[in-house]
Design an enzyme around this catalytic site. Structure first.
Site, PDB file in Angstrom:
ATOM      1  N   ASP A  98       0.867  -1.182   0.000  1.00 14.17           N
ATOM      2  CA  ASP A  98       0.000   0.000   0.000  1.00 14.17           C
ATOM      3  C   ASP A  98       0.904   1.232   0.000  1.00 14.17           C
ATOM      4  O   ASP A  98       1.829   1.320   0.810  1.00 14.17           O
ATOM      5  CB  ASP A  98      -0.878   0.004   1.255  1.00 14.17           C
ATOM      6  CG  ASP A  98      -2.241   0.610   1.007  1.00 14.17           C
ATOM      7  OD1 ASP A  98      -2.309   1.585   0.235  1.00 14.17           O
ATOM      8  OD2 ASP A  98      -3.228   0.121   1.576  1.00 14.17           O
ATOM      9  N   ASP A 199      -3.006   4.782  -2.630  1.00 13.43           N
ATOM     10  CA  ASP A 199      -4.074   5.373  -1.837  1.00 13.43           C
ATOM     11  C   ASP A 199      -4.505   6.723  -2.408  1.00 13.43           C
ATOM     12  O   ASP A 199      -3.660   7.568  -2.749  1.00 13.43           O
ATOM     13  CB  ASP A 199      -3.564   5.547  -0.396  1.00 13.43           C
ATOM     14  CG  ASP A 199      -4.625   6.015   0.560  1.00 13.43           C
ATOM     15  OD1 ASP A 199      -5.588   5.259   0.776  1.00 13.43           O
ATOM     16  OD2 ASP A 199      -4.491   7.125   1.103  1.00 13.43           O
ATOM     17  N   GLU A 252      -6.546   3.701  -6.036  1.00 16.32           N
ATOM     18  CA  GLU A 252      -7.772   4.003  -5.294  1.00 16.32           C
ATOM     19  C   GLU A 252      -8.240   5.388  -5.735  1.00 16.32           C
ATOM     20  O   GLU A 252      -7.508   6.374  -5.580  1.00 16.32           O
ATOM     21  CB  GLU A 252      -7.533   3.987  -3.788  1.00 16.32           C
ATOM     22  CG  GLU A 252      -8.853   4.124  -3.026  1.00 16.32           C
ATOM     23  CD  GLU A 252      -8.687   4.582  -1.590  1.00 16.32           C
ATOM     24  OE1 GLU A 252      -9.600   4.310  -0.797  1.00 16.32           O
ATOM     25  OE2 GLU A 252      -7.668   5.219  -1.266  1.00 16.32           O
ATOM     26  N   HIS A 325     -10.569  -2.576   4.235  1.00 16.58           N
ATOM     27  CA  HIS A 325     -10.365  -1.950   5.545  1.00 16.58           C
ATOM     28  C   HIS A 325     -11.192  -0.691   5.727  1.00 16.58           C
ATOM     29  O   HIS A 325     -11.288  -0.171   6.844  1.00 16.58           O
ATOM     30  CB  HIS A 325      -8.883  -1.623   5.717  1.00 16.58           C
ATOM     31  CG  HIS A 325      -8.380  -0.625   4.710  1.00 16.58           C
ATOM     32  ND1 HIS A 325      -8.282  -0.932   3.370  1.00 16.58           N
ATOM     33  CD2 HIS A 325      -7.997   0.668   4.831  1.00 16.58           C
ATOM     34  CE1 HIS A 325      -7.842   0.136   2.722  1.00 16.58           C
ATOM     35  NE2 HIS A 325      -7.667   1.111   3.575  1.00 16.58           N
ATOM     36  N   ASP A 326     -11.769  -0.162   4.648  1.00 13.51           N
ATOM     37  CA  ASP A 326     -12.571   1.061   4.710  1.00 13.51           C
ATOM     38  C   ASP A 326     -14.069   0.804   4.608  1.00 13.51           C
ATOM     39  O   ASP A 326     -14.856   1.754   4.595  1.00 13.51           O
ATOM     40  CB  ASP A 326     -12.177   2.021   3.573  1.00 13.51           C
ATOM     41  CG  ASP A 326     -10.851   2.711   3.824  1.00 13.51           C
ATOM     42  OD1 ASP A 326     -10.464   2.851   5.003  1.00 13.51           O
ATOM     43  OD2 ASP A 326     -10.190   3.107   2.844  1.00 13.51           O
TER      44      ASP A 326
END
Length: 555
Positions: A98, A199, A252, A325-326
């Site tokens: 990430d 991200d 993302e 995770h979000d």
């Protein structure tokens, strides 16, 4: 269309803090992941995506990086990560890191220097502006609530932070900054990683006039999402870094619809392998975070189908996911986490693995983990949830009970509760109390139990992954929707060169009729998998059990 390893891969996402604790401090770590490599291999995944493990003060659980070339103390050492990379490669499992390069931590060396004075060499690595009318430079609102601007008394200016005030945004207009980021990216690629999940990468280019935003939705996003130089920056980065490697890149991209996505993923543009779309996990919050919007299956089908067709027609690719995770747990959101937990978890997994794109499994999804039920507002750890709750408290329009109910449904903590390995105290995640409260249903929902049962969610996911490897049509087949208007059934075909798939999914807790007589003619269809452990022969008219899923192979 070019064949690529990352199109054929199934990716498993690990949130290290909540995966497995090897040293009994209540926090998952890299050695904990090493201990579970056999488990990943048994499931059959091809790649692992690690949420951030870089050095960080943890204001936003690692998404505030203070040193890109060091490991967070709680997670272990660089040697631990190097060992993990090597051991995964022995199992032919690739590793995706990430990467957070829209912002850093305010404890990063660059920011510490930048904040010293207006003439510091690093000042322009971040976005500093004078205030306006005794207030911030504009009215932009942060993803985590409040203004995007924080006043610095020492230099009498404001710095931009689209997220926490401890996450100052980098100034991508600065060529020297970009060069340092590219050097860091290449350093990781040389270390042997196989790609990046980037991200909020479409936020790196801001409108340099910094005008006020419209007071609807997230105020200002039209000026900081998909900005004027975003594709220029990404193409430059790709050319100087990952496009020189056989790497997988996942962008993302909030505020990106299917038309904008093509610019990021069309093969000829050489920007990203795929993006992470948001529309299909946000259509139940059309009226904001604090209200669950009513939705119908046709809405979800329309969204998925529009993306499938658009990318298919334009030589583009995407990630397939429902959990990460979000996001809250999908079985609690789009399925039934009570009576039909196993059936609906398997049905949703079938959808995940049979659309056109690369499937991403989030830890615990493969055993049907559910949302948690915290008893107090103070139990929530997630900075986003706390921000929304603070805003709601200020408005005074909801009771504590109403806010608690909404937070339990929405919070990112739902995905971050520790992994359930067995039914022992703390679910085998740790021998001490974990950093975040356990979900109290771990005695019934855990890996050990699923591994023993032939009818488990794990065994079903294992078979889906195996089928995807056996039949190329799962990866490269064209998508075609059937029965578009049906409010209970989602059914479609994947058309391949050698054979075809018919996927039938019941999204309801009722028996549902399927009538395909006017849609297609099929003979000698072979049932590949069914989540009710029966073997129904294909019929043009048939009845599906609650949350039933079937995949047929036909010529």
């Amino acid at each position: 269309m070019q064949k690529q390893w990352w199109k054929e891969a199934v990716v498993y996402q690990i949130y290290p803090r909540s995966f497995n604790d090897s040293n009994d401090d209540g926090i998952g770590d890299l050695r904990g992941i090493i201990e579970k490599i056999d488990y990943l291999d048994k499931l059959g995944v091809d790649a692992v995506w690690l949420n951030p493990v870089y050095k960080s003060p943890n204001d936003d659980n690692g998404y505030d990086i203070s040193d890109y070339r060091a490991i967070m103390d709680e997670f272990g050492t660089m040697e631990d990560l190097e060992e993990l990379i090597a051991l995964l490669k022995e199992r032919n499992i690739k590793i995706i890191m990430d990467l957070v390069i829209n912002h850093t931590s305010d404890e990063h060396h660059w920011y510490k220097e930048s904040a010293k004075s207006k003439d510091n060499p690093y000042r322009d690595y971040y976005i500093w502006k004078d205030g306006k009318n005794d207030g911030p430079p504009n009215n932009w609102k942060s993803f985590f609530g409040g203004s995007t601007w924080e006043y610095d008394q020492k230099t009498d200016q404001y710095y931009l932070h689209l997220f926490s005030k401890k996450q100052p945004d980098l100034n991508w207009e600065n060529k020297e900054l970009r060069s340092e980021l590219y050097d860091m990216i290449n350093w990781w690629l040389e270390k042997g990683i196989d790609g990046f999940r980037l991200d909020v990468i479409n936020l790196i280019s801001k409108n340099q006039d910094f005008p006020d935003g419209k007071e609807n939705g997230l105020c200002g996003h039209e000026h900081f999402a998909n900005g004027p130089r975003v594709h220029e920056f990404i193409q430059e980065m790709a050319e100087k870094t990952y496009n020189n490697y056989d790497a997988m890149t996942v962008g993302e991209t909030p505020f990106v619809d299917k038309d904008e996505a093509i610019k990021f993923v069309k093969e000829e543009r050489q920007e990203f392998s795929m993006v992470i779309p948001f529309e299909h996990v946000e259509f139940d919050r059309k009226e904001g975070w604090e209200k669950i919007s009513d939705w119908q299956l046709s809405e979800l089908k329309d969204l998925m189908t529009e993306w499938q067709y658009k990318l298919q027609e334009n030589n583009g690719w995407t990630s397939l996911y429902f959990c990460n995770h979000d996001q809250p747990r999908i079985v609690s959101r789009y399925g039934d986490d009570g009576k039909y937990r196993k059936e609906s978890a398997k049905m949703l997994g079938t959808l995940l693995h049979t659309l056109r794109g690369t499937p991403f499994i989030y830890q615990g999804e493969e055993i049907g983990m559910t949302n948690v039920s915290f008893e107090n507002l103070d139990d929530f750890d997630d900075i986003e949830t706390r921000g929304y709750l603070n805003d709601l408290k200020k408005k005074g329009e909801m009771t504590n009970e109403e806010m608690l109910k909404m937070a339990n449904y929405r919070s990112r903590d739902n995905a971050r509760t520790p992994m359930h390995w067995n039914d022992s105290k703390y679910a085998g995640f740790s021998n001490v109390e974990p950093w975040l409260q356990m979900n109290d249903n771990y005695p019934e929902i855990n890996v050990a139990r699923d591994l023993k049962s032939d009818d488990s969610v794990f065994k079903y996911y294992q078979k889906l992954i195996s089928l995807r490897k056996e039949y190329p049509v799962f990866v490269y087949g064209k998508y075609k929707i059937l029965l578009e208007d049906d409010q209970n059934i989602y059914t479609y075909i994947r058309e391949g060169k050698e054979n075809n798939l018919l996927i039938m999914l019941n999204f309801s807790e009722q028996l549902a009729e399927v009538d395909l007589e006017d849609e297609l003619e099929i003979q000698n269809a072979e049932l590949l998998i069914n989540n009710y452990n029966n073997e129904p022969e294909f019929r043009s008219k048939s009845q599906l059990n609650p949350y039933e899923a079937r995949i047929y192979l036909f010529q």
